[in-house]
Design a protein around this motif. Structure first.
Motif, PDB file in Angstrom:
ATOM      1  N   TRP A  26       0.576  -0.761  -0.071  1.00 22.42           N
ATOM      2  CA  TRP A  26      -0.160   0.147   0.141  1.00 22.42           C
ATOM      3  C   TRP A  26       0.853   1.663  -0.017  1.00 22.42           C
ATOM      4  O   TRP A  26       0.598   1.762  -1.052  1.00 22.42           O
ATOM      5  CB  TRP A  26      -1.309  -0.065   1.474  1.00 22.42           C
ATOM      6  N   LEU A  27       2.021   1.043   0.903  1.00 20.77           N
ATOM      7  CA  LEU A  27       3.005   2.282   0.614  1.00 20.77           C
ATOM      8  C   LEU A  27       3.359   2.679  -0.774  1.00 20.77           C
ATOM      9  O   LEU A  27       3.219   3.655  -1.229  1.00 20.77           O
ATOM     10  CB  LEU A  27       4.175   2.138   2.042  1.00 20.77           C
ATOM     11  N   VAL A  28       4.014   1.678  -1.010  1.00 20.33           N
ATOM     12  CA  VAL A  28       4.546   1.439  -2.706  1.00 20.33           C
ATOM     13  C   VAL A  28       3.659   2.075  -3.294  1.00 20.33           C
ATOM     14  O   VAL A  28       3.427   3.510  -4.269  1.00 20.33           O
ATOM     15  CB  VAL A  28       4.928   0.238  -3.032  1.00 20.33           C
ATOM     16  N   ASP A  29       1.936   1.898  -2.848  1.00 20.89           N
ATOM     17  CA  ASP A  29       0.960   2.279  -4.947  1.00 20.89           C
ATOM     18  C   ASP A  29       0.401   3.855  -3.919  1.00 20.89           C
ATOM     19  O   ASP A  29       0.379   3.929  -5.532  1.00 20.89           O
ATOM     20  CB  ASP A  29       0.409   1.270  -4.654  1.00 20.89           C
ATOM     21  N   HIS A  30       0.994   3.687  -2.600  1.00 23.15           N
ATOM     22  CA  HIS A  30       0.036   5.494  -2.241  1.00 23.15           C
ATOM     23  C   HIS A  30       1.104   6.413  -1.923  1.00 23.15           C
ATOM     24  O   HIS A  30       0.169   6.936  -1.998  1.00 23.15           O
ATOM     25  CB  HIS A  30      -0.953   4.512  -1.291  1.00 23.15           C
ATOM     26  N   VAL A  31       1.796   6.753  -1.556  1.00 17.45           N
ATOM     27  CA  VAL A  31       2.270   6.889  -1.274  1.00 17.45           C
ATOM     28  C   VAL A  31       3.602   8.017  -2.268  1.00 17.45           C
ATOM     29  O   VAL A  31       4.411   6.673  -2.751  1.00 17.45           O
ATOM     30  CB  VAL A  31       3.466   7.217   0.227  1.00 17.45           C
ATOM     31  N   ARG A  32       4.096   9.401  -2.333  1.00 18.88           N
ATOM     32  CA  ARG A  32       4.434   9.829  -3.017  1.00 18.88           C
ATOM     33  C   ARG A  32       5.503  10.932  -2.898  1.00 18.88           C
ATOM     34  O   ARG A  32       4.341  11.467  -2.337  1.00 18.88           O
ATOM     35  CB  ARG A  32       3.679  10.427  -4.250  1.00 18.88           C
ATOM     36  N   TRP A  33       6.786  11.409  -3.127  1.00 15.95           N
ATOM     37  CA  TRP A  33       7.167  12.625  -2.787  1.00 15.95           C
ATOM     38  C   TRP A  33       6.431  13.613  -3.664  1.00 15.95           C
ATOM     39  O   TRP A  33       7.070  13.109  -5.259  1.00 15.95           O
ATOM     40  CB  TRP A  33       8.756  12.476  -2.646  1.00 15.95           C
ATOM     41  N   ASP A  34       6.931  14.550  -3.080  1.00  8.24           N
ATOM     42  CA  ASP A  34       5.890  16.356  -3.432  1.00  8.24           C
ATOM     43  C   ASP A  34       7.276  17.104  -3.967  1.00  8.24           C
ATOM     44  O   ASP A  34       7.504  17.816  -2.720  1.00  8.24           O
ATOM     45  CB  ASP A  34       4.712  16.566  -2.925  1.00  8.24           C
ATOM     46  N   ILE A  35       8.290  16.029  -4.297  1.00  7.66           N
ATOM     47  CA  ILE A  35       9.482  16.993  -4.752  1.00  7.66           C
ATOM     48  C   ILE A  35       9.458  18.533  -5.324  1.00  7.66           C
ATOM     49  O   ILE A  35       9.831  19.414  -4.629  1.00  7.66           O
ATOM     50  CB  ILE A  35      10.015  16.172  -5.360  1.00  7.66           C
ATOM     51  N   GLU A  36       8.324  19.044  -6.001  1.00  3.46           N
ATOM     52  CA  GLU A  36       7.869  20.020  -5.588  1.00  3.46           C
ATOM     53  C   GLU A  36       7.806  21.592  -5.054  1.00  3.46           C
ATOM     54  O   GLU A  36       8.288  22.278  -5.025  1.00  3.46           O
ATOM     55  CB  GLU A  36       7.109  20.345  -7.056  1.00  3.46           C
ATOM     56  N   GLU A  37       6.971  20.680  -4.292  1.00  6.37           N
ATOM     57  CA  GLU A  37       6.525  21.760  -2.796  1.00  6.37           C
ATOM     58  C   GLU A  37       8.114  22.402  -2.440  1.00  6.37           C
ATOM     59  O   GLU A  37       8.453  22.010  -1.359  1.00  6.37           O
ATOM     60  CB  GLU A  37       5.774  20.714  -1.678  1.00  6.37           C
ATOM     61  N   ASP A  38       8.778  20.654  -2.352  1.00  8.05           N
ATOM     62  CA  ASP A  38      10.102  20.810  -0.874  1.00  8.05           C
ATOM     63  C   ASP A  38      11.203  21.513  -1.802  1.00  8.05           C
ATOM     64  O   ASP A  38      11.810  22.558  -0.682  1.00  8.05           O
ATOM     65  CB  ASP A  38      10.761  18.936  -0.870  1.00  8.05           C
ATOM     66  N   LEU A  39      11.618  21.206  -2.948  1.00  7.79           N
ATOM     67  CA  LEU A  39      11.725  22.461  -3.425  1.00  7.79           C
ATOM     68  C   LEU A  39      11.319  23.655  -4.124  1.00  7.79           C
ATOM     69  O   LEU A  39      12.817  24.620  -4.320  1.00  7.79           O
ATOM     70  CB  LEU A  39      11.781  22.021  -5.432  1.00  7.79           C
ATOM     71  N   SER A  40       9.841  23.837  -3.622  1.00  6.58           N
ATOM     72  CA  SER A  40      10.048  25.345  -3.715  1.00  6.58           C
ATOM     73  C   SER A  40       9.991  26.274  -2.817  1.00  6.58           C
ATOM     74  O   SER A  40      10.146  27.361  -2.756  1.00  6.58           O
ATOM     75  CB  SER A  40       8.567  25.517  -4.124  1.00  6.58           C
ATOM     76  N   ARG A  41      10.798  25.518  -1.435  1.00 10.40           N
ATOM     77  CA  ARG A  41      10.698  26.132  -0.256  1.00 10.40           C
ATOM     78  C   ARG A  41      12.682  26.826  -0.582  1.00 10.40           C
ATOM     79  O   ARG A  41      13.151  27.469   0.289  1.00 10.40           O
ATOM     80  CB  ARG A  41      10.876  24.619   1.546  1.00 10.40           C
ATOM     81  N   VAL A  42      13.018  25.296  -1.443  1.00 12.73           N
ATOM     82  CA  VAL A  42      14.334  26.607  -2.144  1.00 12.73           C
ATOM     83  C   VAL A  42      14.724  27.656  -2.974  1.00 12.73           C
ATOM     84  O   VAL A  42      15.306  28.676  -2.108  1.00 12.73           O
ATOM     85  CB  VAL A  42      15.416  25.171  -1.811  1.00 12.73           C
TER      86      VAL A  42
END
Length: 185
Positions: free
Chosen positions: A132-148
């Protein structure tokens, strides 16, 4: 006339390296540090999804061993619904082993969007939660990158990265299709 795909030599290089260096493994300290860094990244991603931490909290104290070739990572679920490095002597509840030996073939499959073939041994409920974790959890890298770098730059970088990844997937898919339809002469 048969033509070789342009990157077929890479597969041969990986195969030759794995034959010549079958016992090579990074130093223990490097593997331990890599495992700690992966745990930090996974926990950062898990913290963005409340359902994921709730599911993982129900598995507290359970140990999962991930294996590929001679590399292995052993993690334990914490009461907070996060991951931690398990002690080397901890009893394993679930073992997940990637069955593909060739790094090149594994990377090609991932670039196509395929999940690697995995041999599962152990607790079925824990395996279902990991799936379930593999199928449903995604990294919102854009949100993290926007902080930088800010919102606009992050959006532009992520859009360009997605476009590049899509082009790379299409290229790999096209080459694989050409390779399977070739007729030996």
């Amino acid at each position: 006339m048969t033509t070789q795909p342009p990157f077929s030599f890479l597969e041969q290089v990986f195969q030759n390296l794995s034959k010549q260096l079958p016992q090579f493994s990074p130093p223990t300290w490097a593997l331990e540090e890599m495992q700690r860094r992966i745990v930090l990244l996974l926990n950062h991603i898990l913290l963005q999804e409340q359902e994921a931490t709730a599911r993982l909290a129900r598995q507290k104290g359970r140990v999962v061993l991930f294996q590929w070739r001679h590399l292995s990572l052993k993690w334990v679920a914490t009461p907070a619904g996060l991951l931690d490095c398990a002690s080397p002597d901890a009893a394993v509840d679930l073992t997940l082993s990637i069955t593909e030996e060739s790094p090149f073939t594994l990377i090609k499959g991932v670039l196509r969007g395929d999940k690697p073939a995995v041999r599962i041994h152990g607790d079925v409920q824990l395996a279902a939660e990991v799936n379930w974790l593999v199928d449903h959890v995604r990294w919102d890298i854009e949100e993290d990158l926007s902080r930088v770098v800010g919102d606009v730059a992050a959006h532009t970088l992520c859009r360009a990265s997605r476009r590049f990844a899509q082009e790379l997937r299409e290229f790999v898919s096209m080459r694989l299709d050409a390779r399977t339809t070739e007729v030996p002469s």
